[in-house]
Design an enzyme around this catalytic site. Structure first.
Site, PDB file in Angstrom:
ATOM      1  N   ASN A   1       0.812  -1.226   0.000  1.00 51.13           N
ATOM      2  CA  ASN A   1       0.000   0.000   0.000  1.00 51.13           C
ATOM      3  C   ASN A   1       0.846   1.276   0.000  1.00 51.13           C
ATOM      4  O   ASN A   1       0.387   2.309  -0.462  1.00 51.13           O
ATOM      5  CB  ASN A   1      -1.001  -0.009   1.173  1.00 51.13           C
ATOM      6  CG  ASN A   1      -0.316  -0.019   2.508  1.00 51.13           C
ATOM      7  OD1 ASN A   1       0.722  -0.643   2.671  1.00 51.13           O
ATOM      8  ND2 ASN A   1      -0.880   0.673   3.472  1.00 51.13           N
TER       9      ASN A   1
ATOM     10  N   ALA B   1       1.951 -12.024  10.140  1.00 53.45           N
ATOM     11  CA  ALA B   1       2.803 -11.765  11.315  1.00 53.45           C
ATOM     12  C   ALA B   1       2.901 -13.011  12.196  1.00 53.45           C
ATOM     13  O   ALA B   1       3.966 -13.329  12.728  1.00 53.45           O
ATOM     14  CB  ALA B   1       2.247 -10.593  12.118  1.00 53.45           C
TER      15      ALA B   1
ATOM     16  N   GLU C   1       4.562  -4.172  12.399  1.00 60.30           N
ATOM     17  CA  GLU C   1       3.614  -3.061  12.189  1.00 60.30           C
ATOM     18  C   GLU C   1       2.441  -3.657  11.437  1.00 60.30           C
ATOM     19  O   GLU C   1       2.562  -3.991  10.252  1.00 60.30           O
ATOM     20  CB  GLU C   1       4.257  -1.955  11.343  1.00 60.30           C
ATOM     21  CG  GLU C   1       5.476  -1.306  11.964  1.00 60.30           C
ATOM     22  CD  GLU C   1       5.134  -0.318  13.065  1.00 60.30           C
ATOM     23  OE1 GLU C   1       3.940  -0.158  13.390  1.00 60.30           O
ATOM     24  OE2 GLU C   1       6.067   0.295  13.606  1.00 60.30           O
TER      25      GLU C   1
ATOM     26  N   CYS D   1      -3.138   1.570   6.700  1.00 66.63           N
ATOM     27  CA  CYS D   1      -3.255   0.878   7.986  1.00 66.63           C
ATOM     28  C   CYS D   1      -3.838   1.795   9.056  1.00 66.63           C
ATOM     29  O   CYS D   1      -4.581   1.357   9.927  1.00 66.63           O
ATOM     30  CB  CYS D   1      -1.900   0.365   8.427  1.00 66.63           C
ATOM     31  SG  CYS D   1      -0.665   1.675   8.568  1.00 66.63           S
TER      32      CYS D   1
ATOM     33  N   GLU E   1       8.647   2.154  15.817  1.00 70.08           N
ATOM     34  CA  GLU E   1       9.659   2.666  14.900  1.00 70.08           C
ATOM     35  C   GLU E   1       9.687   4.181  15.031  1.00 70.08           C
ATOM     36  O   GLU E   1       8.749   4.778  15.546  1.00 70.08           O
ATOM     37  CB  GLU E   1       9.335   2.255  13.462  1.00 70.08           C
ATOM     38  CG  GLU E   1       9.363   0.740  13.258  1.00 70.08           C
ATOM     39  CD  GLU E   1       9.183   0.326  11.807  1.00 70.08           C
ATOM     40  OE1 GLU E   1      10.174   0.266  11.068  1.00 70.08           O
ATOM     41  OE2 GLU E   1       8.035   0.065  11.410  1.00 70.08           O
TER      42      GLU E   1
HETATM   43  P1  NAD Z   1       0.453  -9.320   3.852  1.00 64.35           P
HETATM   44  O1  NAD Z   1       0.685  -9.725   5.249  1.00 64.35           O
HETATM   45  O2  NAD Z   1      -0.386 -10.171   2.993  1.00 64.35           O
HETATM   46  O3  NAD Z   1       1.848  -9.176   3.077  1.00 64.35           O
HETATM   47  C1  NAD Z   1       2.872  -8.324   3.525  1.00 64.35           C
HETATM   48  C2  NAD Z   1       4.206  -8.884   3.075  1.00 64.35           C
HETATM   49  O4  NAD Z   1       4.423 -10.146   3.698  1.00 64.35           O
HETATM   50  C3  NAD Z   1       4.337  -9.124   1.573  1.00 64.35           C
HETATM   51  O5  NAD Z   1       5.615  -8.737   1.149  1.00 64.35           O
HETATM   52  C4  NAD Z   1       4.171 -10.622   1.479  1.00 64.35           C
HETATM   53  O6  NAD Z   1       4.812 -11.186   0.348  1.00 64.35           O
HETATM   54  C5  NAD Z   1       4.865 -11.081   2.742  1.00 64.35           C
HETATM   55  N1  NAD Z   1       4.519 -12.424   3.182  1.00 64.35           N
HETATM   56  C6  NAD Z   1       3.395 -13.143   2.931  1.00 64.35           C
HETATM   57  N2  NAD Z   1       3.475 -14.350   3.521  1.00 64.35           N
HETATM   58  C7  NAD Z   1       4.667 -14.405   4.157  1.00 64.35           C
HETATM   59  C8  NAD Z   1       5.322 -15.390   4.957  1.00 64.35           C
HETATM   60  N3  NAD Z   1       4.762 -16.566   5.218  1.00 64.35           N
HETATM   61  N4  NAD Z   1       6.539 -15.094   5.443  1.00 64.35           N
HETATM   62  C9  NAD Z   1       7.123 -13.915   5.211  1.00 64.35           C
HETATM   63  N5  NAD Z   1       6.549 -12.947   4.459  1.00 64.35           N
HETATM   64  C10 NAD Z   1       5.339 -13.184   3.948  1.00 64.35           C
HETATM   65  O7  NAD Z   1      -0.108  -7.836   3.923  1.00 64.35           O
HETATM   66  P2  NAD Z   1      -0.576  -6.911   2.709  1.00 64.35           P
HETATM   67  O8  NAD Z   1      -1.911  -7.367   2.253  1.00 64.35           O
HETATM   68  O9  NAD Z   1       0.528  -6.787   1.721  1.00 64.35           O
HETATM   69  O10 NAD Z   1      -0.685  -5.516   3.444  1.00 64.35           O
HETATM   70  C11 NAD Z   1      -1.835  -5.065   4.060  1.00 64.35           C
HETATM   71  C12 NAD Z   1      -1.697  -5.168   5.562  1.00 64.35           C
HETATM   72  O11 NAD Z   1      -0.584  -4.405   5.997  1.00 64.35           O
HETATM   73  C13 NAD Z   1      -2.893  -4.556   6.277  1.00 64.35           C
HETATM   74  O12 NAD Z   1      -3.260  -5.367   7.353  1.00 64.35           O
HETATM   75  C14 NAD Z   1      -2.357  -3.224   6.778  1.00 64.35           C
HETATM   76  O13 NAD Z   1      -3.041  -2.692   7.876  1.00 64.35           O
HETATM   77  C15 NAD Z   1      -0.964  -3.567   7.087  1.00 64.35           C
HETATM   78  N6  NAD Z   1      -0.138  -2.357   7.133  1.00 64.35           N
HETATM   79  C16 NAD Z   1       0.319  -1.915   8.347  1.00 64.35           C
HETATM   80  C17 NAD Z   1       1.073  -0.764   8.433  1.00 64.35           C
HETATM   81  C18 NAD Z   1       1.584  -0.266   9.759  1.00 64.35           C
HETATM   82  O14 NAD Z   1       2.524   0.521   9.757  1.00 64.35           O
HETATM   83  N7  NAD Z   1       1.031  -0.684  10.883  1.00 64.35           N
HETATM   84  C19 NAD Z   1       1.370  -0.046   7.281  1.00 64.35           C
HETATM   85  C20 NAD Z   1       0.883  -0.506   6.065  1.00 64.35           C
HETATM   86  C21 NAD Z   1       0.138  -1.674   6.003  1.00 64.35           C
END
Ligand code: NAD
Length: 487
Positions: free
Chosen positions: A158, A239, A256, A289, A461
């Site tokens: 995002n 996570a 995060e 987020c 962070e």
């Molecule tokens: P996601 O968890 O699907 O993917 C994030 C990253 O993790 C990608 O690079 C993905 O390839 C990787 N990933 C997927 N499976 C993995 C695994 N098993 N091991 C290691 N890496 C893996 O999230 P998304 O859909 O890309 O992003 C949206 C989410 O991110 C929302 O929940 C949003 O709230 C959150 N977000 C949080 C913040 C914050 O600062 N708190 C900022 C932006 C987005």
């Protein structure tokens, strides 16, 4: 340009990994598709576990020399990277917009300048960390901030380059080496950053980029014994997987995660301001987020608020994110659009009413939506949608406002709109949130801590908090005159 290079919006982008200072082709590829028009942008390296392990090995090999490089020299190189980002700002902005569909004007004016600032800020901050010395009965305590080692950084789609550099900059400034795994839906600007960093003189292997699916290479990165830190921004389910994978080696994690943040509008608020702040939650098509997706309004002003909100939301321009007049761009991926639509359909089936939007628009967009008649324990109030979907609930008094605001498993942010300063202090003090904004939204300062409580994350962070995470702190205690073993 090589035979591998893609041309994206007129910009040359290498789709291969960047490992040990070299472009490395992957055994396989995946197709990167633009959310702007659904066109294929090209074939991107689809990392394998072996390629991920090679990137960690490169980061490990580069670590001793980078860790030993004086801080001032590291900071000089990070400033040179910031210069490169500024020089290529237009290219980065258009490639990011083409890749993830967020507004070009915000990439130009807000996001990419912030990317450069990330490098400058943490470069300068690293120079002030140094030594805190203090005395215990004549003994000197000397605190040093030692680099931790190779770091794995995993980021979402995002805000791809902004979130990646918010981790890369402090990690490198602290003397660590990095393996970045960008999101598979927005892989391109990470590749441009690798070029910029190399041109700025960052030594080979200090920053590595492996492309591909997290589900295929994530575990190889996060379970690797040579990785000393994992910083992840993304969803809660991912996570959990990362935490489990990192557990055998007790690798420290920064997480995060998502949010379901409230925006509380009290009857004493400037209602126009409240409406402006509420409509702002549709930025980036709601794929933020921090978005305050639960609007909580004091009963006595709810009707007037809703009327003004509907009017303002109805005037938003949805369309091509490259156009200056556009307010809301496309959703990142058809799968995300399907997910958003599913949330709204289930909410409506459960009794919610869409007073604004509530439907898809053409192939790639979801209409800005406001749902009323939602129950506190319903899915639409409790779960993150990550789309332009807000709910509206009312409250009778401050106690009820706080109770509703705090009643989810998240704790990323909260926004209050009130004309009463004492109320603001009181309510802010009672809420569980990493950031509370009062009569404003999205004001961010790199000196401040950023992160979430509960399921919104682990750790903070920003400022010194980033260095707390990326450093191994050491306290060396020296006796007053003990050099020959005698006092
Ligand atoms: P996601 O968890 O699907 O993917 C994030 C990253 O993790 C990608 O690079 C993905 O390839 C990787 N990933 C997927 N499976 C993995 C695994 N098993 N091991 C290691 N890496 C893996 O999230 P998304 O859909 O890309 O992003 C949206 C989410 O991110 C929302 O929940 C949003 O709230 C959150 N977000 C949080 C913040 C914050 O600062 N708190 C900022 C932006 C987005």
């Amino acid at each position: 340009m090589t035979e591998h290079t893609l041309t994206v919006a007129g910009v040359a982008v290498d789709p291969r990994h960047w490992i040990g200072g070299e472009r490395v082709a992957s055994a396989g590829t995946f197709t990167d598709v633009s959310p702007v028009d659904g066109r294929a942008l090209g074939e991107i390296a689809r990392g394998t576990p072996a390629e991920a392990v090679a990137a960690v090995a490169a980061a490990k090999a580069a670590f001793p020399a980078w860790a030993a490089t004086p801080r001032a020299e590291r900071a000089r190189i990070l400033h040179a990277i910031a210069d490169g980002v500024e020089e290529r700002l237009e290219e980065l902005a258009i490639v990011e917009t083409t890749d993830n569909g967020a507004l070009l004007r915000s990439h130009r004016r807000g996001v990419m300048p912030r990317v450069a600032h990330n490098f400058r800020f943490f470069a300068d901050r690293s120079l002030t960390l140094d030594h805190e010395d203090f005395e215990t009965r004549g003994h000197t305590n000397h605190v040093s901030w030692d680099p931790a080692g190779p770091c794995v950084l995993i980021t979402p789609w995002n805000a791809p380059l902004m979130l990646a550099t918010w981790k890369i900059a402090p990690a490198l400034a602290a003397g660590n080496t990095v393996v970045l795994k960008p999101a598979e839906w927005s892989p391109l600007t990470a590749s441009l950053l690798a070029d910029i960093a190399a041109e700025a003189g960052l030594p080979a292997g200090v920053l590595n980029v492996v492309q591909g699916y997290g589900s295929e290479i994530g575990d190889a990165l996060t379970s690797h014994p040579d990785v000393r830190r994992i910083s992840f921004t993304g969803s809660v389910p991912t996570a959990r997987r990362i935490a489990a994978s990192a557990a055998p080696h007790l690798t420290p994690l920064s997480l995060e995660l998502g949010g379901k943040s409230p925006l509380l509008v009290f009857a004493d608020a400037d209602l126009d301001l409240a409406v402006d702040l509420a409509v702002e939650q549709y930025d980036n098509a709601g794929q933020v987020c921090l978005a305050a997706t639960r609007i909580l309004v004091e009963e006595t002003v709810a009707e007037e608020f809703t009327r003004r909100f509907a009017e303002k939301a109805g005037a938003l321009v949805q369309g091509d994110p490259r156009e200056e007049a556009t307010d809301i761009g496309p959703t990142i991926h058809p799968r995300q659009l399907e997910k958003i639509d599913g949330f709204v359909r289930r909410a409506v089936e459960a009794g919610a009413r869409a007073v604004v939007g509530g439907h898809r628009v053409e192939e790639r967009y979801y209409a800005p939506t406001l749902l009323t008649g939602v129950a506190q324990d319903s899915e639409i109030v409790q779960e993150e949608v990550f789309g332009p979907v807000l709910t509206l609930q009312t409250f009778a008094d401050e106690d009820e406002a706080v109770r509703l605001a705090d009643d989810t498993r998240f704790g990323l942010a909260a926004t209050l709109v009130t004309g009463d300063r004492e109320r603001a202090d009181r309510v802010a003090g009672r809420l569980t949130a990493g950031t509370v904004w009062v009569n404003c939204f999205f004001v961010r300062d790199l000196r401040a801590p950023f992160g979430g409580s509960r399921h919104s994350g682990v750790g903070r962070e920003g400022g010194t908090w980033s260095f707390d995470f990326y450093c191994d702190l050491k306290n060396t205690v020296t006796a007053p005159k003990g050099w020959n073993g005698h006092g």
